[in-house]
Design a protein around this motif. Structure first.
Motif, PDB file in Angstrom:
ATOM      1  N   TYR A   1       0.808  -1.219   0.000  1.00  0.00           N
ATOM      2  CA  TYR A   1       0.000   0.000   0.000  1.00  0.00           C
ATOM      3  C   TYR A   1       0.842   1.270   0.000  1.00  0.00           C
ATOM      4  CZ  TYR A   1      -3.785  -3.162   1.464  1.00  0.00           C
ATOM      5  OH  TYR A   1      -4.711  -4.178   1.538  1.00  0.00           O
ATOM      6  N   LEU A   2       2.123   1.157   0.335  1.00  0.00           N
ATOM      7  CA  LEU A   2       2.976   2.322   0.496  1.00  0.00           C
ATOM      8  C   LEU A   2       2.997   3.241  -0.737  1.00  0.00           C
ATOM      9  CD1 LEU A   2       4.727   3.462   2.753  1.00  0.00           C
ATOM     10  CD2 LEU A   2       6.704   2.311   1.728  1.00  0.00           C
ATOM     11  N   VAL A  37      -4.739   9.541   2.127  1.00  0.00           N
ATOM     12  CA  VAL A  37      -5.982   9.217   2.829  1.00  0.00           C
ATOM     13  C   VAL A  37      -6.346   7.751   2.623  1.00  0.00           C
ATOM     14  CG1 VAL A  37      -8.461   9.665   2.927  1.00  0.00           C
ATOM     15  CG2 VAL A  37      -6.861  11.575   2.752  1.00  0.00           C
ATOM     16  N   ALA A  38      -6.235   7.280   1.360  1.00  0.00           N
ATOM     17  CA  ALA A  38      -6.546   5.881   1.057  1.00  0.00           C
ATOM     18  C   ALA A  38      -5.605   4.937   1.802  1.00  0.00           C
ATOM     19  CB  ALA A  38      -6.449   5.641  -0.450  1.00  0.00           C
ATOM     20  N   PHE A  39      -4.332   5.325   1.896  1.00  0.00           N
ATOM     21  CA  PHE A  39      -3.350   4.515   2.599  1.00  0.00           C
ATOM     22  C   PHE A  39      -3.726   4.353   4.066  1.00  0.00           C
ATOM     23  CE2 PHE A  39       0.650   4.379   5.076  1.00  0.00           C
ATOM     24  CZ  PHE A  39       1.165   3.198   4.598  1.00  0.00           C
ATOM     25  N   ARG A  58      -4.818   0.984   6.124  1.00  0.00           N
ATOM     26  CA  ARG A  58      -4.187   0.609   7.381  1.00  0.00           C
ATOM     27  C   ARG A  58      -5.231   0.465   8.481  1.00  0.00           C
ATOM     28  NH1 ARG A  58       0.647   2.081   9.183  1.00  0.00           N
ATOM     29  NH2 ARG A  58       0.036   0.695  10.883  1.00  0.00           N
ATOM     30  N   GLY A  59      -6.217   1.376   8.444  1.00  0.00           N
ATOM     31  CA  GLY A  59      -7.279   1.336   9.431  1.00  0.00           C
ATOM     32  C   GLY A  59      -8.102   0.069   9.342  1.00  0.00           C
ATOM     33  N   ARG A  60      -8.365  -0.373   8.115  1.00  0.00           N
ATOM     34  CA  ARG A  60      -9.132  -1.605   7.955  1.00  0.00           C
ATOM     35  C   ARG A  60      -8.366  -2.801   8.530  1.00  0.00           C
ATOM     36  NH1 ARG A  60     -11.496  -4.362   2.349  1.00  0.00           N
ATOM     37  NH2 ARG A  60     -12.223  -6.274   3.355  1.00  0.00           N
ATOM     38  N   SER A  61      -7.073  -2.851   8.262  1.00  0.00           N
ATOM     39  CA  SER A  61      -6.256  -3.937   8.801  1.00  0.00           C
ATOM     40  C   SER A  61      -6.211  -3.878  10.324  1.00  0.00           C
ATOM     41  CB  SER A  61      -4.837  -3.843   8.223  1.00  0.00           C
ATOM     42  OG  SER A  61      -4.004  -4.835   8.766  1.00  0.00           O
ATOM     43  N   ARG A  62      -6.101  -2.664  10.861  1.00  0.00           N
ATOM     44  CA  ARG A  62      -6.073  -2.480  12.319  1.00  0.00           C
ATOM     45  C   ARG A  62      -7.394  -2.908  12.942  1.00  0.00           C
ATOM     46  NH1 ARG A  62      -5.711  -2.420  17.007  1.00  0.00           N
ATOM     47  NH2 ARG A  62      -4.786  -0.893  18.403  1.00  0.00           N
ATOM     48  N   GLY A  63      -8.491  -2.548  12.280  1.00  0.00           N
ATOM     49  CA  GLY A  63      -9.803  -2.919  12.794  1.00  0.00           C
ATOM     50  C   GLY A  63     -10.031  -4.418  12.782  1.00  0.00           C
ATOM     51  N   ASP A  64      -9.522  -5.090  11.751  1.00  0.00           N
ATOM     52  CA  ASP A  64      -9.719  -6.538  11.649  1.00  0.00           C
ATOM     53  C   ASP A  64      -9.027  -7.306  12.767  1.00  0.00           C
ATOM     54  OD1 ASP A  64     -11.281  -6.296   9.416  1.00  0.00           O
ATOM     55  OD2 ASP A  64      -9.724  -6.862   7.976  1.00  0.00           O
ATOM     56  N   THR A 109     -13.614  -0.825  10.237  1.00  0.00           N
ATOM     57  CA  THR A 109     -12.721   0.066   9.488  1.00  0.00           C
ATOM     58  C   THR A 109     -12.703   1.455  10.105  1.00  0.00           C
ATOM     59  OG1 THR A 109     -13.106  -1.162   7.420  1.00  0.00           O
ATOM     60  CG2 THR A 109     -12.234   1.072   7.228  1.00  0.00           C
ATOM     61  N   ALA A 110     -13.876   1.946  10.518  1.00  0.00           N
ATOM     62  CA  ALA A 110     -13.950   3.265  11.150  1.00  0.00           C
ATOM     63  C   ALA A 110     -13.144   3.289  12.447  1.00  0.00           C
ATOM     64  CB  ALA A 110     -15.405   3.635  11.418  1.00  0.00           C
ATOM     65  N   PHE A 111     -13.319   2.260  13.275  1.00  0.00           N
ATOM     66  CA  PHE A 111     -12.548   2.178  14.510  1.00  0.00           C
ATOM     67  C   PHE A 111     -11.060   2.125  14.194  1.00  0.00           C
ATOM     68  CE2 PHE A 111     -10.080  -0.276  17.490  1.00  0.00           C
ATOM     69  CZ  PHE A 111     -10.434   0.256  18.722  1.00  0.00           C
ATOM     70  N   GLY A 112     -10.686   1.251  13.274  1.00  0.00           N
ATOM     71  CA  GLY A 112      -9.273   1.061  12.956  1.00  0.00           C
ATOM     72  C   GLY A 112      -8.618   2.303  12.395  1.00  0.00           C
ATOM     73  N   THR A 113      -9.364   3.084  11.609  1.00  0.00           N
ATOM     74  CA  THR A 113      -8.804   4.295  11.024  1.00  0.00           C
ATOM     75  C   THR A 113      -8.492   5.330  12.095  1.00  0.00           C
ATOM     76  OG1 THR A 113      -9.999   3.936   8.936  1.00  0.00           O
ATOM     77  CG2 THR A 113      -9.210   6.169   9.386  1.00  0.00           C
ATOM     78  N   VAL A 114      -9.439   5.554  13.003  1.00  0.00           N
ATOM     79  CA  VAL A 114      -9.201   6.512  14.091  1.00  0.00           C
ATOM     80  C   VAL A 114      -8.078   6.004  15.001  1.00  0.00           C
ATOM     81  CG1 VAL A 114     -10.215   7.704  16.070  1.00  0.00           C
ATOM     82  CG2 VAL A 114     -11.568   7.352  14.002  1.00  0.00           C
ATOM     83  N   ALA A 115      -8.086   4.699  15.278  1.00  0.00           N
ATOM     84  CA  ALA A 115      -7.031   4.119  16.116  1.00  0.00           C
ATOM     85  C   ALA A 115      -5.661   4.295  15.457  1.00  0.00           C
ATOM     86  CB  ALA A 115      -7.312   2.637  16.359  1.00  0.00           C
ATOM     87  N   THR A 116      -5.586   4.093  14.146  1.00  0.00           N
ATOM     88  CA  THR A 116      -4.336   4.258  13.414  1.00  0.00           C
ATOM     89  C   THR A 116      -3.839   5.693  13.490  1.00  0.00           C
ATOM     90  OG1 THR A 116      -4.834   2.454  11.874  1.00  0.00           O
ATOM     91  CG2 THR A 116      -3.245   4.099  11.136  1.00  0.00           C
ATOM     92  N   LEU A 117      -4.747   6.646  13.295  1.00  0.00           N
ATOM     93  CA  LEU A 117      -4.368   8.064  13.365  1.00  0.00           C
ATOM     94  C   LEU A 117      -3.840   8.419  14.756  1.00  0.00           C
ATOM     95  CD1 LEU A 117      -7.312   9.678  11.364  1.00  0.00           C
ATOM     96  CD2 LEU A 117      -4.902   9.610  10.683  1.00  0.00           C
ATOM     97  N   LEU A 118      -4.495   7.915  15.800  1.00  0.00           N
ATOM     98  CA  LEU A 118      -4.040   8.200  17.152  1.00  0.00           C
ATOM     99  C   LEU A 118      -2.671   7.592  17.421  1.00  0.00           C
ATOM    100  CD1 LEU A 118      -7.342   7.687  19.208  1.00  0.00           C
ATOM    101  CD2 LEU A 118      -6.217   9.842  18.662  1.00  0.00           C
TER     102      LEU A 118
END
Length: 255
Positions: A175-176, A187-189, A193-199, A228-237
């Motif tokens: 994805y890099l 943003v897509a990247f 990452r957020g989707r993977s984190r959420g899974d 995915t929503a959870f993972g995206t916010v978690a990734t940003l934090l």
């Protein structure tokens, strides 16, 4: 022939748009994007859960500072030179975000597999105990009868959930190149990452519940938007310098 290809492309675009819209609607209704913030509040209001974090704070900060400093020192200018071709003046910002993401990934790969694994496990299980879900925790470890939510945690029976896997690292490298697309690519990247984190956020919970891989996959697919929503916010934090370790623990304890 050309018109047929165009029609197929338009059909695929409509399907992708429809799927993205559905996922966004599911995420909005679930409000799962708020869970990482709620996790911070819950963690801060339960001092017993701070113990695993405190035990790893100094070694983690030493590791993260070393990785982040090295990445900026050795890779910022080379990556900036490349990003400047596609992002123009925004390259200064997008390159910094890219290095923060790279540093977070490298630190996660090292720390979650070697440094923080036991501490994150204790935080997850301790949160379940604090919420009176001792029956579930007892499926994966022994429990003491006295003490706070962390002190009650005994010997681990089931193997803890794993940290960042080789598959996660391969996906990250794949994805890099999206970061070379101005703004939208970055943003897509982060979303990917957020989707993977959420899974992976409920890996331990699924383990304790004894769910087979097929049931886990179906559950995650049926709830793709919220995860995915959870993972995206978690990734940003977790990309926030220095504070990333706190968010790693608050995201682990919020489910």
């Amino acid at each position: 022939m050309a018109s047929h290809i165009v029609n197929k492309a338009q059909e695929a675009a409509r399907e992708d748009y429809g799927q993205a819209k559905r996922l966004l609607n599911e995420a909005a209704r679930s409000r799962s994007y708020l869970y990482p913030i709620k996790g911070v509040a819950y963690f801060l209001s339960h001092p017993a859960l701070w113990k695993p974090l405190r035990s790893k704070l100094v070694p983690y900060l030493t590791l993260y500072s070393g990785v982040l400093g090295s990445m900026f020192f050795f890779t910022y200018l080379p990556q900036l030179a490349v990003m400047a071709f596609v992002n123009g003046p925004l390259a200064v910002l997008t390159t910094a975000l890219l290095i923060l993401n790279e540093s977070s990934t490298i630190t996660s790969l090292i720390s979650k597999n070697y440094l923080l694994q036991d501490a994150l496990l204790d935080t997850f299980d301790g949160t379940l105990v604090a919420r009176d879900a001792t029956g579930i925790v007892a499926e994966g470890r022994e429990l003491n009868t006295r003490g706070d939510s962390i002190q009650r945690l005994g010997k681990v029976i089931k193997k803890p959930f794993s940290g960042l896997s080789l598959n996660d690292l391969v996906r990250y490298v794949m994805y890099l190149p999206l970061n070379f697309v101005p703004v939208v690519g970055t943003v897509a990247f982060i979303l990917l990452r957020g989707r993977s984190r959420g899974d992976s956020v409920h890996d331990r919970y699924f383990q304790l519940k004894g769910w087979p891989a097929s049931r886990r996959s179906k559950w995650l697919e049926d709830h793709k938007g919220p995860y995915t929503a959870f993972g995206t916010v978690a990734t940003l934090l977790e990309m926030v310098p220095l504070a990333s370790i706190l968010f790693s623990f608050t995201n682990t304890g919020k489910f």
